[in-house]
Design an enzyme around this catalytic site. Structure first.
Site, PDB file in Angstrom:
ATOM      1  N   LYS A 178       5.660  -0.536 -26.907  1.00  0.00           N
ATOM      2  CA  LYS A 178       4.350  -1.048 -26.479  1.00  0.00           C
ATOM      3  C   LYS A 178       4.577  -2.159 -25.460  1.00  0.00           C
ATOM      4  CE  LYS A 178       0.152  -2.703 -28.764  1.00  0.00           C
ATOM      5  NZ  LYS A 178      -0.459  -2.849 -30.082  1.00  0.00           N
ATOM      6  N   ARG A 183      -4.224   9.704 -34.483  1.00  0.00           N
ATOM      7  CA  ARG A 183      -5.362   8.829 -34.766  1.00  0.00           C
ATOM      8  C   ARG A 183      -6.622   9.671 -34.882  1.00  0.00           C
ATOM      9  NH1 ARG A 183      -3.664   4.303 -31.163  1.00  0.00           N
ATOM     10  NH2 ARG A 183      -1.584   4.874 -30.522  1.00  0.00           N
ATOM     11  N   ASP A 235      -9.685   4.805 -32.382  1.00  0.00           N
ATOM     12  CA  ASP A 235      -8.335   5.015 -31.832  1.00  0.00           C
ATOM     13  C   ASP A 235      -7.305   4.163 -32.561  1.00  0.00           C
ATOM     14  OD1 ASP A 235      -9.987   3.045 -30.367  1.00  0.00           O
ATOM     15  OD2 ASP A 235      -8.106   2.552 -29.373  1.00  0.00           O
ATOM     16  N   ASP A 262      -1.876  -1.188 -34.828  1.00  0.00           N
ATOM     17  CA  ASP A 262      -2.415  -2.011 -33.741  1.00  0.00           C
ATOM     18  C   ASP A 262      -2.881  -3.379 -34.189  1.00  0.00           C
ATOM     19  OD1 ASP A 262      -1.709  -0.553 -31.624  1.00  0.00           O
ATOM     20  OD2 ASP A 262      -3.705   0.153 -31.091  1.00  0.00           O
TER      21      ASP A 262
HETATM   22  P1  AMP Z   1      -5.984  -1.467 -28.049  1.00  0.00           P
HETATM   23  O1  AMP Z   1      -7.119  -2.420 -28.007  1.00  0.00           O
HETATM   24  O2  AMP Z   1      -4.642  -2.139 -27.958  1.00  0.00           O
HETATM   25  O3  AMP Z   1      -6.071  -0.530 -29.199  1.00  0.00           O
HETATM   26  O4  AMP Z   1      -6.063  -0.613 -26.716  1.00  0.00           O
HETATM   27  C1  AMP Z   1      -7.168   0.190 -26.373  1.00  0.00           C
HETATM   28  C2  AMP Z   1      -6.840   1.004 -25.151  1.00  0.00           C
HETATM   29  O5  AMP Z   1      -6.608   0.141 -24.012  1.00  0.00           O
HETATM   30  C3  AMP Z   1      -5.598   1.855 -25.271  1.00  0.00           C
HETATM   31  O6  AMP Z   1      -5.828   3.047 -24.577  1.00  0.00           O
HETATM   32  C4  AMP Z   1      -4.531   1.027 -24.594  1.00  0.00           C
HETATM   33  O7  AMP Z   1      -3.460   1.797 -24.127  1.00  0.00           O
HETATM   34  C5  AMP Z   1      -5.319   0.394 -23.449  1.00  0.00           C
HETATM   35  N1  AMP Z   1      -4.731  -0.875 -22.991  1.00  0.00           N
HETATM   36  C6  AMP Z   1      -4.723  -2.041 -23.656  1.00  0.00           C
HETATM   37  N2  AMP Z   1      -4.076  -2.984 -22.944  1.00  0.00           N
HETATM   38  C7  AMP Z   1      -3.648  -2.415 -21.789  1.00  0.00           C
HETATM   39  C8  AMP Z   1      -2.917  -2.866 -20.637  1.00  0.00           C
HETATM   40  N3  AMP Z   1      -2.481  -4.130 -20.510  1.00  0.00           N
HETATM   41  N4  AMP Z   1      -2.690  -1.980 -19.658  1.00  0.00           N
HETATM   42  C9  AMP Z   1      -3.111  -0.709 -19.761  1.00  0.00           C
HETATM   43  N5  AMP Z   1      -3.802  -0.214 -20.821  1.00  0.00           N
HETATM   44  C10 AMP Z   1      -4.068  -1.051 -21.830  1.00  0.00           C
HETATM   45 MG    MG Z   2      -5.058   0.854 -30.033  1.00  0.00          MG
END
Ligand code: AMP
Ligand code: MG
Length: 493
Positions: free
Chosen positions: A114, A184, A253, A263
């Protein structure tokens, strides 16, 4: 000269069996990979040679800069409801699955990075992660594991040598995470939203092979898979509630098919008991408040149910709806059953009596009114089974409600037919003395941002044995001092 054995014995079922469910993708090159933490016991469980991983090669692999032999790195596609709104296209935007290994117990595990750089699913994001949130996920995940709660785990944390901009310049980092799988609810939603029933069927069969192999030949296997996911989520959320864990982003997700917690973003542990507790700065409506977590899990499971209708009764949607609804409706009772058993154990009750729920609710109501620290009180109750009650009583500003509850509890304990010391001992096996206290986590992360990882390492050692009280660690067991103020957490994306 004999060839060096590969670092990982990969067997990449997702890459092999599910073309069309991902994009083959590699991590970004980074200027200066450095391994800052390696989870040696986990590495050994995974059949890895920890010494071989604590090398420059290991550091390069754990930032994604180098592809280990046998890996099939890929970015998974998924969709998801985020705070109630549907995003049809999410996916690994800052992560890659590098492959799968079989652990010492024969379980298949994903090895996932990640923060390894942008992918086709980055949607404008930079694909990176920074050291604070990476170590936060490391710490919280390991704490949950030591508490006996199903969770993804951290295998390693590495810095990249890059500066990444968030609320300011931060050191870039990558987390290597191990999971039973990264399937998921949102993975199912992606294909359901596109009407791709063939792919959904393939996905459900893959999930069964991976998590419920006993169902492979079962009649109604898709309905039973659903029922298993409902049970796993009911148990998981009960576990969260019993330790005061607040996930903060219970989007679909972030809801696994395996039943593992996944997450760790703006999550945190509650201190003063209050069902309305919210820490995440983005959860302005309190959708994912502590007390709403069971209900939100059920909502997420309803979204999963919708994706499975065509598999469960291909020719009769109404009947499919009836059948999944029947399973979904079991959630509140299942959850309540797990929670009540857990609460009984926290109070030293191994038997069941009719008034138990009321006894628990009376205590929680008094704790809520008087803002009593959840972890500290349950831990101290073990000392109160027979002896003086002062250590628990002092947590209440007004002792009347506690004293009258104590009388009822002691009367109830008398029915256990067991010595009070024995009851105290078994309570200490399920009421942690150490949880990741917010001020301790912040203190450790603050030091890590300046390159000092010792406080993080110390905190990890404390949290690795949460039920075992040790001299010299008193401050890890105490709530945040008043001047720490109201706690806010950030997604750290
Ligand atoms: P999360 O809130 O970590 O569950 O992420 C939700 C979505 O946003 C997922 O598809 C992640 O891959 C994407 N995402 C979160 N942070 C980033 C980032 N810095 N760059 C690209 N995609 C991101
Ligand atoms: Mg996530």
């Amino acid at each position: 000269m004999t060839a060096k054995p590969p670092l990982f014995q990969f067997d990449n079922s997702y890459a092999r069996e599910l073309p069309g469910f991902y994009v083959a993708w590699e991590g970004a090159k980074v200027p200066a990979p450095e391994l800052v933490l390696l989870n040696r016991p986990l590495a050994e469980d995974l059949g890895l040679d920890a010494n071989q991983l604590e090398t420059a090669e290991g550091a390069a692999i754990f930032t994604g800069a180098e592809k280990p032999a046998g890996a099939s790195p890929l970015a998974q596609v998924y969709a998801g409801h985020q705070f109630g709104g549907f995003s049809p296209q999410l996916g690994d935007g800052r992560a890659i699955l590098i492959g799968e290994v079989i652990d010492s117990k024969g379980r298949r595990c994903d090895i996932h990075l990640k923060g390894s750089g942008p992918t086709p699913f980055s949607r404008g994001g930079d694909g990176k992660a920074v050291v604070g949130p990476v170590l936060r996920e490391y710490i919280l995940g390991e704490a949950m594991h030591a508490l006996g709660i199903p969770t993804t785990r951290a295998l390693a944390a590495a810095t990249t040598g890059e500066t990444v901009f968030r609320e300011g310049p931060k050191p870039g980092a990558v987390l290597t995470r191990v999971a039973a799988s990264h399937l998921r609810v949102g993975t199912f939603q992606f294909f359901a939203a596109r009407g791709e029933t063939g792919k959904l069927c393939q996905l459900a069969d893959y999930a069964i092979a991976r998590h419920d192999p006993d169902l492979a030949e079962a009649e109604n296997k898709y309905l039973t898979l659903y029922s298993r996911v409902v049970e796993r989520q009911a148990s998981l959320i009960a576990n969260w509630m019993l330790v005061g864990f607040i996930h903060g982003v219970m989007n679909t997700d972030n809801t696994t098919i395996s039943g593992e917690t996944i997450d760790y973003g703006p999550c945190a542990f509650m201190e003063a008991y209050d069902p309305e507790t919210v820490f995440s700065s983005i959860d302005t409506g309190g959708r994912y408040a502590y007390g709403r977590q069971p209900m939100m899990a059920q909502w997420n499971l309803a979204r999963l149910a919708e994706t499975l209708l065509a598999l469960i009764e291909p020719d009769d949607v109404d009947r499919a709806v009836d059948r999944v609804t029947g399973e979904l409706k079991r959630f509140p009772e299942l959850y309540q059953g797990f929670w009540l058993e857990g609460m009984r154990a926290k109070l030293g009750l191994a038997t069941r009596e009719d008034g138990d729920l009321e006894l628990i609710e009376t205590l929680l109501a008094a704790m809520r009114r008087q803002k009593v620290d959840y972890t500290l009180l349950f831990r101290r109750l073990a000392n109160v089974t027979s002896g003086p009650a002062e250590s628990a009583r002092t947590l209440f500003q007004e002792s009347g409600p506690f004293d009258s509850w104590l009388e009822d509890w002691r009367a109830r304990l008398a029915k256990e037919g067991c010595a009070p010391e024995e009851i105290g001992k078994r309570m200490n096996l399920c009421n942690p003395v150490y949880i990741p206290r917010n001020h301790k986590v912040e203190e450790a992360l603050g030091a890590a941002e300046t390159g000092d990882y010792e406080p993080v390492k110390k905190l990890l050692t404390v949290l690795a044995a949460p039920f075992e009280e040790r001299p010299g660690l008193e401050d890890y067991a105490m709530p945040a001092p008043d001047d720490f103020g109201a706690y806010r957490t950030y997604c750290g994306t």
